[in-house]
Design an enzyme around this catalytic site. Structure first.
Site, short mmCIF file in Angstrom:
data_model
loop_
_atom_site.label_atom_id
_atom_site.label_comp_id
_atom_site.label_asym_id
_atom_site.label_seq_id
_atom_site.Cartn_x
_atom_site.Cartn_y
_atom_site.Cartn_z
N ASP A 1 -54.34 -19.15 36.96
CA ASP A 1 -54.85 -18.35 38.01
C ASP A 1 -55.65 -16.77 37.45
O ASP A 1 -56.24 -17.09 36.85
CB ASP A 1 -54.08 -17.31 38.75
CG ASP A 1 -54.26 -16.82 40.07
OD1 ASP A 1 -55.26 -17.61 41.07
OD2 ASP A 1 -54.36 -15.37 40.47
N HIS B 1 -51.00 -24.64 44.93
CA HIS B 1 -51.63 -23.22 43.75
C HIS B 1 -51.08 -23.25 42.64
O HIS B 1 -51.61 -22.58 41.80
CB HIS B 1 -52.46 -22.49 44.66
CG HIS B 1 -52.42 -21.17 43.77
ND1 HIS B 1 -53.80 -21.56 42.59
CD2 HIS B 1 -52.54 -20.20 43.28
CE1 HIS B 1 -54.03 -20.17 42.45
NE2 HIS B 1 -53.34 -19.17 42.12
#
Length: 297
Positions: free
Chosen positions: A105, A274
């Site tokens: 991320d 994620h």
């Protein structure tokens, strides 16, 4: 107890202190976390990797227990270039001039810039659940705007988003981290406690928003200059993404990254959302160990 055998400490850099955990032995491996987390996101991955590597897990500037510069009009203190400099300095102070690098991320975006600005420092790079920031913005459409709405919310002028988040930080964290449905017990209790302690610090929320403001301004300037100058990642690159997340819906991740990397690009999906390192740690560990096999020789 998470991170067994690891040391928790602060390393002083030119800009301030970086909180980190380190442990293990072998070739140095730097793991950079994502938003809105801390180094604790690596709790299920780092101890296993420490069996073969010297693992360093810092909090990025603005996050967790690391330095948190004030907000500025140009957002320069939160440019990925500055965050990358922090990490290079931390590794050098720990005695590691050249190292392996993994970023998830936001940490992946710092890792991308680090590999471009300091190509001699990175032996191999792995990025988790991202494509380059410039690609996100230049390809943005309604699906991206709705799916990653926080990119535009956090980037609103200081202190508007901070005021809203600081009014109910735990409620915000719960909603923000539930883009793919998950039970309330998803995060390890000790990791969750670290995340929640961080988001209750107004300066951390400011740092997080400045990170996103930088992404939409000064980082794009740096990215466009690098692209115009033909600067690409020079080392081998591993790209992993969550099969249940947004990346495979919007992008051909390997094809995108091959435009930004002069070295070999490999990778594929992981059966997760994620938060790959916490949802599918075994798959992440296996992929990283295979990719980094033979490092440091």
């Amino acid at each position: 107890m998470i991170f067994p055998g690891f040391v928790l400490e602060h390393v002083t850099t030119r800009a301030g202190a970086i909180r980190l955990r380190r442990g293990g032995s072998g070739p140095p491996l730097l793991l950079l976390h994502g938003n809105p987390q801390t180094h604790a996101m690596w709790h299920a991955v780092a101890p296993r990797l420490a069996e073969r590597f010297t693992v360093v897990c810092p909090d990025l500037r603005g996050y967790g227990g690391s330095l948190k510069p004030e907000a500025t009009a140009d957002h320069a203190p939160y440019a990925k270039r500055e965050m990358a400099k922090d990490m290079v300095e931390v590794m050098e102070r720990l005695g590691h001039r050249r190292f392996l690098l993994v970023g998830h991320d936001r940490g992946g975006r710092v890792s991308h810039r680090l590999a471009i600005d300091f190509p001699d420092r990175v032996e191999k790079l792995a990025v988790l659940d991202i494509v380059p920031t410039i690609e996100h913005f230049e390809r943005a459409d309604m699906a991206f705007g709705l799916g990653y709405y926080h990119w535009f919310w956090f980037a609103q002028p200081h202190p508007f988003p901070e005021m809203l988040i600081n009014a109910a930080p735990e409620a915000w964290f719960s909603v923000h981290t539930s883009r793919e449905p998950k039970p309330s017990t998803f995060f390890h209790p000790e990791a969750l406690a670290d995340y929640l302690a961080a988001v209750k610090i107004p300066e951390m929320i400011r740092g997080m928003c400045e990170d996103y403001r930088a992404a939409a301004t000064i980082d794009l300037e740096h990215d466009r200059a690098s692209r115009a100058g033909g600067k690409k990642i020079q080392c081998p690159l591993l790209v992993l993404w969550g099969a249940k997340g947004k990346i495979p819906l919007w992008y051909d991740a390997l094809a995108v990254w091959r435009q930004f990397c002069a070295g070999e690009v490999s990778g594929g999906p992981v059966a997760s959302g994620h938060y790959l390192a916490e949802e599918a740690p075994e798959a992440v560990i296996d992929a990283l160990q295979d990719f980094f096999a033979g490092a440091g020789r």
